[in-house]
Scaffold this motif. Structure first.
Motif, PDB file in Angstrom:
ATOM      1  N   ARG A 177       0.828  -1.219   0.000  1.00 23.87           N
ATOM      2  CA  ARG A 177       0.000   0.000   0.000  1.00 23.87           C
ATOM      3  C   ARG A 177       0.854   1.258   0.000  1.00 23.87           C
ATOM      4  O   ARG A 177       0.435   2.308  -0.498  1.00 23.87           O
ATOM      5  N   MET A 178       2.044   1.176   0.560  1.00 20.75           N
ATOM      6  CA  MET A 178       2.956   2.321   0.578  1.00 20.75           C
ATOM      7  C   MET A 178       3.695   2.496  -0.751  1.00 20.75           C
ATOM      8  O   MET A 178       4.461   3.447  -0.904  1.00 20.75           O
ATOM      9  N   GLY A 179       3.475   1.581  -1.676  1.00 20.46           N
ATOM     10  CA  GLY A 179       4.084   1.728  -2.995  1.00 20.46           C
ATOM     11  C   GLY A 179       5.226   0.790  -3.307  1.00 20.46           C
ATOM     12  O   GLY A 179       5.870   0.924  -4.356  1.00 20.46           O
ATOM     13  N   TYR A 180       5.493  -0.165  -2.423  1.00 20.63           N
ATOM     14  CA  TYR A 180       6.566  -1.136  -2.671  1.00 20.63           C
ATOM     15  C   TYR A 180       5.955  -2.341  -3.389  1.00 20.63           C
ATOM     16  O   TYR A 180       5.350  -3.214  -2.769  1.00 20.63           O
ATOM     17  N   GLU A 181       6.123  -2.361  -4.699  1.00 21.08           N
ATOM     18  CA  GLU A 181       5.434  -3.330  -5.549  1.00 21.08           C
ATOM     19  C   GLU A 181       6.090  -4.710  -5.518  1.00 21.08           C
ATOM     20  O   GLU A 181       5.418  -5.726  -5.681  1.00 21.08           O
ATOM     21  N   ARG A 182       7.409  -4.737  -5.363  1.00 19.07           N
ATOM     22  CA  ARG A 182       8.145  -5.999  -5.267  1.00 19.07           C
ATOM     23  C   ARG A 182       8.814  -6.039  -3.906  1.00 19.07           C
ATOM     24  O   ARG A 182       9.335  -5.018  -3.439  1.00 19.07           O
ATOM     25  N   ASN A 183       8.818  -7.194  -3.285  1.00 19.43           N
ATOM     26  CA  ASN A 183       9.328  -7.270  -1.920  1.00 19.43           C
ATOM     27  C   ASN A 183      10.099  -8.550  -1.658  1.00 19.43           C
ATOM     28  O   ASN A 183       9.708  -9.635  -2.106  1.00 19.43           O
ATOM     29  N   ILE A 184      11.212  -8.389  -0.950  1.00 21.55           N
ATOM     30  CA  ILE A 184      11.908  -9.529  -0.352  1.00 21.55           C
ATOM     31  C   ILE A 184      11.301  -9.707   1.033  1.00 21.55           C
ATOM     32  O   ILE A 184      11.268  -8.760   1.821  1.00 21.55           O
ATOM     33  N   VAL A 185      10.797 -10.875   1.320  1.00 23.42           N
ATOM     34  CA  VAL A 185      10.165 -11.153   2.618  1.00 23.42           C
ATOM     35  C   VAL A 185      11.014 -12.184   3.353  1.00 23.42           C
ATOM     36  O   VAL A 185      11.260 -13.276   2.827  1.00 23.42           O
ATOM     37  N   VAL A 186      11.463 -11.818   4.547  1.00 22.16           N
ATOM     38  CA  VAL A 186      12.275 -12.734   5.358  1.00 22.16           C
ATOM     39  C   VAL A 186      11.431 -13.213   6.536  1.00 22.16           C
ATOM     40  O   VAL A 186      11.026 -12.416   7.396  1.00 22.16           O
ATOM     41  N   LEU A 187      11.150 -14.504   6.554  1.00 19.29           N
ATOM     42  CA  LEU A 187      10.411 -15.127   7.649  1.00 19.29           C
ATOM     43  C   LEU A 187      11.379 -15.875   8.557  1.00 19.29           C
ATOM     44  O   LEU A 187      12.491 -16.215   8.147  1.00 19.29           O
TER      45      LEU A 187
END
Length: 285
Positions: A177-187
């Protein structure tokens, strides 16, 4: 050609966050940069050292101070009301014992968001921190990592806050929603993990004056599982690169074994190095 904003989303997990520390140290070694960072609890604690470029800082001070009775455990809980000693962990370590490079953090200019749960509304708050000196940023960092039942409510900025993992444990949707269309997600949990419902009784007893927070705790497992599924869907459609432990080392949230914490850190490193080519390609899209 416009390159979509690249975000980095960091789950919490208390001591399990040493996995994230290992991931981020490889990022620093390999020059992997992002356009913004959002974290939860331990994710933000390690994320600040990534933005400030302080390779090895997290594992160094965890190995040196985890056995100190003030770091985390029964002693600070009984003497201060917080399982993590505020003075030791948020003042002594970052400003004196293993200094956080605030100047480098500020100079980097990378948007950095701390996720907290507003105890009165039961909703997540995403606080952008730009400078940790002369501001409330360190208090927001502490609030976002203050585990329910074993931490006092942190009052800062006119709000009553606790661990961001209650309301939004994996803030991928928020960052989109803040505009970060691609994301690296670390779980910090391996594939296949799903959270189970917790008994509501302790939360009802302690937080009876905050019914929205009690409800958020009751919903926490469903929110978490839904957000894991969303991250997995993003990985399938190419909008997310998902990093998570390749094996379960059975590290508890309050793990005391420095050897186990080192193993978890090294797992974060090896998992990231194994996918380095994929990671670099994702960052260049």
């Amino acid at each position: 050609m416009h390159r979509p904003n690249l975000g980095l989303v960091l789950e919490g997990g208390a001591m399990r966050g040493l996995y994230t520390a290992g991931v981020l140290d490889v990022f620093l070694e390999q020059g992997i940069a992002v356009d913004g960072v959002i974290g939860v609890s331990a994710g933000t604690v390690h994320g600040v050292s990534y933005v400030s470029g302080q390779h090895g800082r997290s594992i160094r001070y965890y190995e040196k101070y985890r056995s100190d009775k003030r770091f985390m455990g029964l002693y600070p809980l009984l003497t201060t009301g917080d399982i993590v000693d505020k003075t030791f962990c948020y003042e002594d370590i970052p400003w004196r014992l293993d200094p956080f490079d605030n100047d480098a953090f500020v100079k980097a200019g990378t948007p950095f968001y701390v996720t907290c749960t507003n105890v009165e509304t039961g909703k997540a708050e995403y606080i952008r921190c730009t400078d940790f000196k002369g501001t409330d940023a360190m208090e927001y960092l502490r609030a976002g990592a203050s585990m329910p039942l074993v931490s006092r409510i942190v009052e800062v900025g006119g709000k009553k806050l606790l661990d961001g993992g209650v309301a939004d444990p994996i803030p991928l949707a928020a960052f989109r929603r803040m505009g970060y269309e691609r994301n690296i997600v670390v779980l910090t949990r391996p594939a296949g993990y799903r959270k189970k419902p917790a008994s509501p009784l302790p939360f009802q007893a302690v937080y009876h004056s905050y019914p929205a927070f009690v409800q958020a705790m009751a919903d926490r497992h469903a929110v978490y599982n839904r957000e894991v599924a969303a991250a997995e869907c993003g990985a399938a459609d190419g909008s997310v690169l998902l990093l998570r432990p390749s094996t379960d080392l059975n590290i508890s949230r309050t793990e005391r074994s420095v050897q186990k914490l080192r193993q978890l850190y090294e797992l974060g490193r090896s998992d990231t190095l194994a996918r380095l080519g994929e990671l670099k390609h994702f960052c260049q899209k």
